[in-house]
Design a protein around this motif. Structure first.
Motif, PDB file in Angstrom:
ATOM      1  N   GLN B  78     -11.645   4.921  17.071  1.00  0.00           N
ATOM      2  CA  GLN B  78     -12.325   3.681  17.503  1.00  0.00           C
ATOM      3  C   GLN B  78     -12.445   3.633  19.020  1.00  0.00           C
ATOM      4  O   GLN B  78     -13.420   3.141  19.561  1.00  0.00           O
ATOM      5  CB  GLN B  78     -11.514   2.463  17.043  1.00  0.00           C
ATOM      6  N   TYR B  86     -12.952   7.592   8.744  1.00  0.00           N
ATOM      7  CA  TYR B  86     -11.924   8.301   7.991  1.00  0.00           C
ATOM      8  C   TYR B  86     -12.483   8.626   6.610  1.00  0.00           C
ATOM      9  O   TYR B  86     -13.316   7.890   6.086  1.00  0.00           O
ATOM     10  CB  TYR B  86     -10.698   7.407   7.782  1.00  0.00           C
ATOM     11  N   ARG B 117      -7.648   8.705   5.804  1.00  0.00           N
ATOM     12  CA  ARG B 117      -6.975   7.426   5.656  1.00  0.00           C
ATOM     13  C   ARG B 117      -6.346   7.328   4.271  1.00  0.00           C
ATOM     14  O   ARG B 117      -6.795   7.951   3.300  1.00  0.00           O
ATOM     15  CB  ARG B 117      -7.942   6.266   5.847  1.00  0.00           C
ATOM     16  N   ASP B 119      -4.906   4.112   1.817  1.00  0.00           N
ATOM     17  CA  ASP B 119      -4.942   2.651   1.815  1.00  0.00           C
ATOM     18  C   ASP B 119      -3.600   2.011   1.478  1.00  0.00           C
ATOM     19  O   ASP B 119      -3.276   0.962   2.008  1.00  0.00           O
ATOM     20  CB  ASP B 119      -6.038   2.165   0.856  1.00  0.00           C
ATOM     21  N   ALA B 122      -0.669   1.900   3.949  1.00  0.00           N
ATOM     22  CA  ALA B 122      -1.686   2.177   4.970  1.00  0.00           C
ATOM     23  C   ALA B 122      -1.226   3.305   5.870  1.00  0.00           C
ATOM     24  O   ALA B 122      -0.095   3.323   6.345  1.00  0.00           O
ATOM     25  CB  ALA B 122      -1.935   0.917   5.801  1.00  0.00           C
ATOM     26  N   ASN B 123      -2.100   4.274   6.080  1.00  0.00           N
ATOM     27  CA  ASN B 123      -1.779   5.361   7.001  1.00  0.00           C
ATOM     28  C   ASN B 123      -3.067   6.047   7.447  1.00  0.00           C
ATOM     29  O   ASN B 123      -4.074   5.988   6.740  1.00  0.00           O
ATOM     30  CB  ASN B 123      -0.818   6.373   6.348  1.00  0.00           C
ATOM     31  N   VAL B 124      -3.012   6.657   8.608  1.00  0.00           N
ATOM     32  CA  VAL B 124      -4.171   7.375   9.145  1.00  0.00           C
ATOM     33  C   VAL B 124      -3.720   8.673   9.807  1.00  0.00           C
ATOM     34  O   VAL B 124      -2.588   8.793  10.267  1.00  0.00           O
ATOM     35  CB  VAL B 124      -4.921   6.524  10.206  1.00  0.00           C
ATOM     36  N   HIS B 152       3.441  11.971  16.572  1.00  0.00           N
ATOM     37  CA  HIS B 152       3.498  11.275  15.290  1.00  0.00           C
ATOM     38  C   HIS B 152       3.542  12.343  14.207  1.00  0.00           C
ATOM     39  O   HIS B 152       2.511  12.902  13.840  1.00  0.00           O
ATOM     40  CB  HIS B 152       2.267  10.383  15.108  1.00  0.00           C
TER      41      HIS B 152
END
Lengths: 305, 305
Positions: B78, B86, B117, B119, B122-124, B152
């Motif tokens: 973003q 994603y 991604r 859902d 939630a994770n990316v 990360h």
């Protein structure tokens, strides 16, 4: 003694930490006549600046020679004005033999209280022992555990007026480092709170403490994918860190009387988390306890002199 | 195509993250002709600077019009050059439809790969999917768990060529924040290692993960009271953080084939920690896997075009 402004000041109490210096002009009957503080903590001063920083705060209260200035906190650390050392636990929290700093301005007689040390497991405190002494000066029969939430939260076992043992959790500093120096600074605002998010996170961290590093990134991912509210994220981070701390310190507080000495909002968060575990901690204000502890140490000096 | 310096470059692979940008000039037969990198990561650039930062790195490789530049990483976030979005898991890690950036210099045709991604929870990820794709391009039958240690750390469950689910632990960023923005910066040096201290800390954190915040302050207290060696303190901090991560991710790696994709020294630490749990992870270099993944994506483009 009496100075030009007409203030009768018997002695001066000083709490000198890493980030702030706070001083109180005290009357011989124990009343506080005036107080002052500035942001010249130990971390901002070079050794040659210690005295002028102190005088800048208290000069207006000084009259004749050798006003007693009794100080606690990081001023007595290895990196402070003087290394006031540590007393080993178990011991009473009140230090009766503060270290006199030599070669100061003739108007002041600066004495610095030692910290406490524990050899196994290794641990140290400096400043909190004075707050504990202040609390015990008002509640001498207290037997249980005192929690002092803050940058480095201390947990002290108290029995028969002594600190028996203590532990330190880096909870406050972890919160600051995570919100200031990681990707979470984009997710966590400077203020805001969500009671439910806090409680759920405490409970989650107590039952699955190992998930901490995963939960931290979840805050970011939920903000990106699900629009997690900033206030909820902030409360959840606080809850995760306090929850993992409570899981670690459970052997200390379980079934004990607990007292909290800290800033009101932070103490309230700990009180709520401990309340969910069936405890009803009493709370005392950190600044008040510091002044009470310095006053108790002052009275102790009178006893031995 | 051929430019003034005589370099035949078919396309350009780019890994553009938060802190660095790395580019490879690629021949049509898959060989890497040249590579370059700089410290103009996304976090250091304003939107109007993206193109010139890229051109500064690759300009010497450009000849005629529209050389394909295929990029992965935070460039597609973003807050990057373009939001490449994603793809939702479960899916193959290789993205076949990178987003074209419009209005660029006519010499380049920049396309950015999407991240992955998940859902719930939630994770990316953004960049690691390309490393996973590179690994699977070389080991297509791999079935198990891929761990990508770093700022990360990602853990991805792989089955039948797809990323089924993934988790993220903020382990590397926690290490940086603790050693850079807390009192531990006085205790932990920039380098140094102690194998035994690391192993003991991993084991300790796996069995008592909740003690993390206490253990962190112990590093400071032991340095003050017992002269804890800096190299041992650094290895112990790493071990505590990796240990708590392994405790959290146990359901992922237990009984699985594990592959590590990361920088060699960090992967070696994870390999040792996992080895103590009876695993024998294979290891692959992160940079190599990135280039392999970009190459696989390039070949995917040929298939669909």
């Amino acid at each position: 003694m009496k100075n030009g402004s007409g203030l009768h000041c018997d002695w001066i109490a000083v709490d000198w930490g890493t980030s702030h210096c706070r001083a109180w002009a005290m009357a011989s009957d124990g009343r506080c006549l005036s107080e002052a503080s500035n942001a010249y903590g130990m971390s901002r001063l070079a050794p040659e600046e210690f005295q002028s920083a102190l005088l800048g705060l208290i000069e207006g209260w000084l009259g004749g020679d050798g006003t007693l200035v009794l100080a606690c906190g990081m001023v007595g650390a290895q990196t402070g004005w003087v290394d006031a050392g540590y007393r080993g636990v178990p011991c009473a929290p009140r230090g009766d033999q503060p270290l006199k700093i030599s070669g100061t301005d003739r108007r002041i007689d600066v004495r610095v209280l030692p910290g406490l040390r524990q050899d196994d497991p290794a641990n140290v405190m400096r400043g909190e022992e004075t707050q504990i002494a202040g609390f015990l000066s008002r509640t001498p029969d207290f037997d249980g555990v005192i929690c002092l939430p803050g940058t480095h939260t201390k947990w002290a076992q108290i029995s028969a007026g002594e600190v028996v043992s203590f532990q330190t959790a880096m909870t406050g500093e972890l919160f600051s480092a995570l919100t200031g120096a990681t990707i979470l600074r984009q997710t966590i605002p400077d203020d805001g709170w969500d009671e439910d998010a806090f409680s759920e996170a405490v409970s989650d961290a107590m039952s699955r403490p190992q998930a901490l590093a995963l939960r931290l990134f979840s805050l970011r991912a939920e903000a990106l994918l699900k629009g997690l509210d900033g206030a909820a994220a902030r409360a959840r981070l606080s809850g995760l860190l306090i929850g993992i701390e409570l899981a670690a310190t459970r052997p200390y507080w379980l079934g004990q009387d607990v007292a909290l000495i800290g800033a009101p909002a932070l103490s309230a968060a700990y009180a709520e988390a401990l309340g969910a575990q069936g405890l009803a901690p009493q709370a005392a204000d950190a600044t008040e306890m510091t002044l009470a502890g310095l006053t108790a140490a002052r009275n102790g000096l009178k006893e031995v002199s």
